[in-house]
Design an enzyme around this catalytic site. Structure first.
Site, PDB file in Angstrom:
ATOM      1  CG  HIS A 130     -64.077  -0.825  27.877  1.00  0.00           C
ATOM      2  ND1 HIS A 130     -62.762  -1.429  28.075  1.00  0.00           N
ATOM      3  CD2 HIS A 130     -64.511  -1.392  29.213  1.00  0.00           C
ATOM      4  CE1 HIS A 130     -62.528  -2.045  29.181  1.00  0.00           C
ATOM      5  NE2 HIS A 130     -63.564  -1.902  29.705  1.00  0.00           N
ATOM      6  N   GLY A 197     -55.424 -11.095  23.545  1.00  0.00           N
ATOM      7  CA  GLY A 197     -55.034  -9.772  23.119  1.00  0.00           C
ATOM      8  C   GLY A 197     -55.332  -8.862  24.103  1.00  0.00           C
TER       9      GLY A 197
HETATM   10  P1  NAD Z   1     -53.837  -3.561  26.515  1.00  0.00           P
HETATM   11  O1  NAD Z   1     -53.047  -2.537  25.618  1.00  0.00           O
HETATM   12  O2  NAD Z   1     -53.363  -3.440  27.981  1.00  0.00           O
HETATM   13  O3  NAD Z   1     -52.955  -5.012  26.241  1.00  0.00           O
HETATM   14  C1  NAD Z   1     -52.887  -5.454  24.957  1.00  0.00           C
HETATM   15  C2  NAD Z   1     -52.514  -6.995  25.011  1.00  0.00           C
HETATM   16  O4  NAD Z   1     -52.388  -7.554  23.864  1.00  0.00           O
HETATM   17  C3  NAD Z   1     -51.073  -7.230  25.693  1.00  0.00           C
HETATM   18  O5  NAD Z   1     -51.135  -8.217  26.522  1.00  0.00           O
HETATM   19  C4  NAD Z   1     -50.224  -7.708  24.494  1.00  0.00           C
HETATM   20  O6  NAD Z   1     -48.985  -8.489  24.799  1.00  0.00           O
HETATM   21  C5  NAD Z   1     -51.461  -8.275  23.404  1.00  0.00           C
HETATM   22  N1  NAD Z   1     -50.930  -8.242  22.082  1.00  0.00           N
HETATM   23  C6  NAD Z   1     -50.198  -7.346  21.383  1.00  0.00           C
HETATM   24  N2  NAD Z   1     -50.412  -7.745  19.964  1.00  0.00           N
HETATM   25  C7  NAD Z   1     -50.976  -8.687  20.047  1.00  0.00           C
HETATM   26  C8  NAD Z   1     -51.430  -9.713  18.981  1.00  0.00           C
HETATM   27  N3  NAD Z   1     -51.162  -9.181  17.681  1.00  0.00           N
HETATM   28  N4  NAD Z   1     -52.424 -10.642  19.020  1.00  0.00           N
HETATM   29  C9  NAD Z   1     -52.760 -10.992  20.442  1.00  0.00           C
HETATM   30  N5  NAD Z   1     -52.185 -10.211  21.461  1.00  0.00           N
HETATM   31  C10 NAD Z   1     -51.493  -9.116  21.214  1.00  0.00           C
HETATM   32  O7  NAD Z   1     -55.230  -3.800  25.829  1.00  0.00           O
HETATM   33  P2  NAD Z   1     -56.387  -4.049  26.963  1.00  0.00           P
HETATM   34  O8  NAD Z   1     -56.165  -5.364  27.825  1.00  0.00           O
HETATM   35  O9  NAD Z   1     -57.538  -4.239  25.945  1.00  0.00           O
HETATM   36  O10 NAD Z   1     -56.757  -2.865  27.950  1.00  0.00           O
HETATM   37  C11 NAD Z   1     -56.715  -1.505  27.561  1.00  0.00           C
HETATM   38  C12 NAD Z   1     -57.668  -0.799  27.231  1.00  0.00           C
HETATM   39  O11 NAD Z   1     -57.717  -0.069  25.876  1.00  0.00           O
HETATM   40  C13 NAD Z   1     -59.049  -1.495  27.074  1.00  0.00           C
HETATM   41  O12 NAD Z   1     -59.974  -0.772  27.817  1.00  0.00           O
HETATM   42  C14 NAD Z   1     -59.668  -1.116  25.589  1.00  0.00           C
HETATM   43  O13 NAD Z   1     -60.924  -0.495  25.626  1.00  0.00           O
HETATM   44  C15 NAD Z   1     -58.634   0.193  25.312  1.00  0.00           C
HETATM   45  N6  NAD Z   1     -58.186  -0.010  23.765  1.00  0.00           N
HETATM   46  C16 NAD Z   1     -58.917  -0.367  22.678  1.00  0.00           C
HETATM   47  C17 NAD Z   1     -58.580  -0.311  21.251  1.00  0.00           C
HETATM   48  C18 NAD Z   1     -59.255  -0.766  20.369  1.00  0.00           C
HETATM   49  O14 NAD Z   1     -60.772  -0.321  20.425  1.00  0.00           O
HETATM   50  N7  NAD Z   1     -58.796  -1.312  19.265  1.00  0.00           N
HETATM   51  C19 NAD Z   1     -57.238  -0.007  21.282  1.00  0.00           C
HETATM   52  C20 NAD Z   1     -56.373   0.514  22.457  1.00  0.00           C
HETATM   53  C21 NAD Z   1     -57.027   0.516  23.705  1.00  0.00           C
END
Ligand code: NAD
Length: 252
Positions: A130, A197
């Protein structure tokens, strides 16, 4: 018990793909979209932007149409996130994944995250499905913008006159050229896939574990919650990335 069984699978793995999502970076202090959790409020207008995150509306903030309607709002929101990402550190989970490269010959990290934390932890083979929040290109012609200073109140202009935008994939946009192809090829040929995650709801990234499974790879999920993927996994380790991944590394 499950940890040691998964540790054995890792010790025997020749080609490992690790698919990561927003939960991977949560313990670094970056909120996920799906958990409406407020980030630490930065100074100035940060409180408004944090509130935008809590009520995240993808149509306004993460689509080309949203950018056309209000480029300043989208710009300021991503700038706030860029600064948040650069202030935090990779967590113990990112570090454990980077260390796995010492033990397993062929490791590819396929991440949906845009935060650059895998590279900062030392992982070398990374596909950013992404894009990256710390890079930029212009909206109209995708000219790369080398260095974009912080704290600009609105998007700067490219030499071609088009506004500069973050190099992330917005809803409705194609993934970066080659990224999905490389991730698909690796998923077809890996013998083990760790899925860490991710809610496994965002496609086409969510298709990768199914591709790996079809090609007889073992699938391990690391997530405190169940996901649509949990049913097809060989092991679903319930816990967080920073807690579970270092324990798996100890199996070597
Ligand atoms: P999501 O928000 O849909 O899901 C997050 C998942 O992580 C959930 O299933 C949750 O239960 C799990 N989770 C929460 N805390 C955790 C931990 N400490 N360890 C392991 N698992 C944990 O995220 P997604 O599936 O990545 O999809 C959402 C979109 O958001 C993606 O396209 C991503 O690019 C984007 N995004 C990216 C960031 C980043 O770059 N850090 C942050 C937020 C969203």
């Amino acid at each position: 018990m499950e940890i040691s069984q998964v540790g054995e699978l890792l010790k025997n793995a020749k080609r490992l793909v690790v698919l990561t999502g927003a939960g991977m970076s949560k313990e670094s202090g970056i909120p996920t979209f799906r958990e409406t959790q407020k980030a630490e409020e930065p100074p100035g207008d940060g409180a408004d932007l944090a509130a935008l995150w809590a009520n995240y509306d993808p149509q306004k903030l993460a689509t080309p149409e949203g950018f056309l309607v209000d480029p300043t709002l989208v710009w300021r929101w991503y700038e706030w996130r860029r600064q948040m990402v650069l202030k935090v550190e990779p967590n113990a989970g990112h570090v454990a994944l980077a260390k796995l490269e010492k033990y397993i010959e062929d490791v590819l990290i396929v991440t949906q995250n845009v935060d650059g934390l895998h590279a900062r932890a030392g992982s070398r083979n990374i596909v950013e499905l992404h894009g990256s929040i710390t890079s930029h290109f212009c909206f109209a012609n995708a000219h790369k913008a080398e260095t974009v200073p912080f704290d600009l109140p609105e998007p700067p202009e490219c030499f071609c006159g088009s506004p500069i935008r973050p190099a992330v994939v917005w809803f409705g946009e194609a993934l970066p050229q080659n990224a999905m192809e490389q991730a698909t090829r690796a998923s077809e040929s890996c013998d083990l896939m760790l899925v860490v995650g991710t809610s496994a709801l965002v496609w086409p990234a969510a298709s990768l574990p199914y591709i790996a499974k079809q090609n007889k790879a073992k699938i391990i999920e690391i997530n405190p919650e169940s996901t649509p993927l949990s049913d097809i996994t060989d092991y679903a380790l319930k816990g967080t990335a920073a807690a579970i991944l270092p324990r798996l590394l100890e199996c070597f």
